[in-house]
Design a protein around this motif. Structure first.
Motif, mmCIF file in Angstrom:
data_model
loop_
_atom_site.group_PDB
_atom_site.id
_atom_site.type_symbol
_atom_site.label_atom_id
_atom_site.label_comp_id
_atom_site.label_asym_id
_atom_site.label_seq_id
_atom_site.Cartn_x
_atom_site.Cartn_y
_atom_site.Cartn_z
ATOM 1 N N PHE A 27 0.824 -1.199 0.000
ATOM 2 C CA PHE A 27 0.000 0.000 0.000
ATOM 3 C C PHE A 27 0.869 1.264 0.000
ATOM 4 O O PHE A 27 0.530 2.259 -0.620
ATOM 5 N N CYS A 28 1.990 1.201 0.654
ATOM 6 C CA CYS A 28 2.853 2.367 0.850
ATOM 7 C C CYS A 28 3.581 2.820 -0.410
ATOM 8 O O CYS A 28 4.276 3.835 -0.379
ATOM 9 N N GLN A 37 10.141 0.533 -1.492
ATOM 10 C CA GLN A 37 8.897 1.051 -2.065
ATOM 11 C C GLN A 37 9.100 1.400 -3.534
ATOM 12 O O GLN A 37 8.253 1.094 -4.381
ATOM 13 N N LYS A 38 10.222 2.017 -3.832
ATOM 14 C CA LYS A 38 10.533 2.370 -5.220
ATOM 15 C C LYS A 38 10.691 1.118 -6.076
ATOM 16 O O LYS A 38 10.251 1.081 -7.227
ATOM 17 N N ARG A 59 -2.088 -4.479 -3.262
ATOM 18 C CA ARG A 59 -1.372 -3.539 -2.388
ATOM 19 C C ARG A 59 -1.996 -3.590 -0.992
ATOM 20 O O ARG A 59 -2.719 -2.686 -0.588
ATOM 21 N N PRO A 60 -1.707 -4.646 -0.264
ATOM 22 C CA PRO A 60 -2.307 -4.768 1.063
ATOM 23 C C PRO A 60 -1.731 -3.749 2.042
ATOM 24 O O PRO A 60 -0.591 -3.309 1.897
ATOM 25 N N THR A 61 -2.552 -3.396 2.990
ATOM 26 C CA THR A 61 -2.050 -2.560 4.071
ATOM 27 C C THR A 61 -1.287 -3.460 5.026
ATOM 28 O O THR A 61 -1.444 -4.678 5.028
ATOM 29 N N ALA A 62 -0.473 -2.865 5.841
ATOM 30 C CA ALA A 62 0.340 -3.633 6.778
ATOM 31 C C ALA A 62 -0.524 -4.191 7.901
ATOM 32 O O ALA A 62 -1.430 -3.526 8.389
ATOM 33 N N ILE A 67 4.870 1.962 8.688
ATOM 34 C CA ILE A 67 6.169 2.619 8.733
ATOM 35 C C ILE A 67 6.043 4.133 8.604
ATOM 36 O O ILE A 67 7.016 4.846 8.771
ATOM 37 N N SER A 68 4.838 4.634 8.311
ATOM 38 C CA SER A 68 4.701 6.064 8.045
ATOM 39 C C SER A 68 5.224 6.926 9.183
ATOM 40 O O SER A 68 5.793 7.985 8.943
#
Length: 87
Positions: A27-28, A37-38, A59-62, A67-68
């Motif tokens: 998701f991130c 992420q990149k 794109r699952p959420t954690a 980590i945000s």
């Protein structure tokens, strides 16, 4: 996350005659700050650029702490907390 390994998997799936591929992203990646992420975003683009097999990108959420709120610590080689006990 290894971009080259992921692209190799896409190519192997194509050569094996796969009809559909499912990519587990994150998701991130919508606003990538970290290298992993990149790399995930780049892998998504590589999958989307081919037209031999259909695909789904998940794109699952954690399921653990996001980590945000920890990006600064991670970028400074600090610890990453998976779980936090709020009690």
């Amino acid at each position: 996350v290894d971009y080259e390994a992921s692209v190799n998997c896409i190519e192997a799936a194509r050569k094996a005659g796969a009809r559909h591929m499912i990519l587990l992203s994150a998701f991130c990646v919508r606003n990538p700050l970290l290298e992993f992420q990149k790399a995930k975003l780049k892998t998504e683009a590589a999958l989307a650029a081919q037209n031999d097999i259909t695909y789904s990108i998940l794109r699952p959420t954690a399921y653990f702490k996001s980590i945000s709120g920890q990006v600064e610590s991670i970028l400074n080689s600090g610890p990453y907390l998976y779980f936090v006990d709020r009690n």
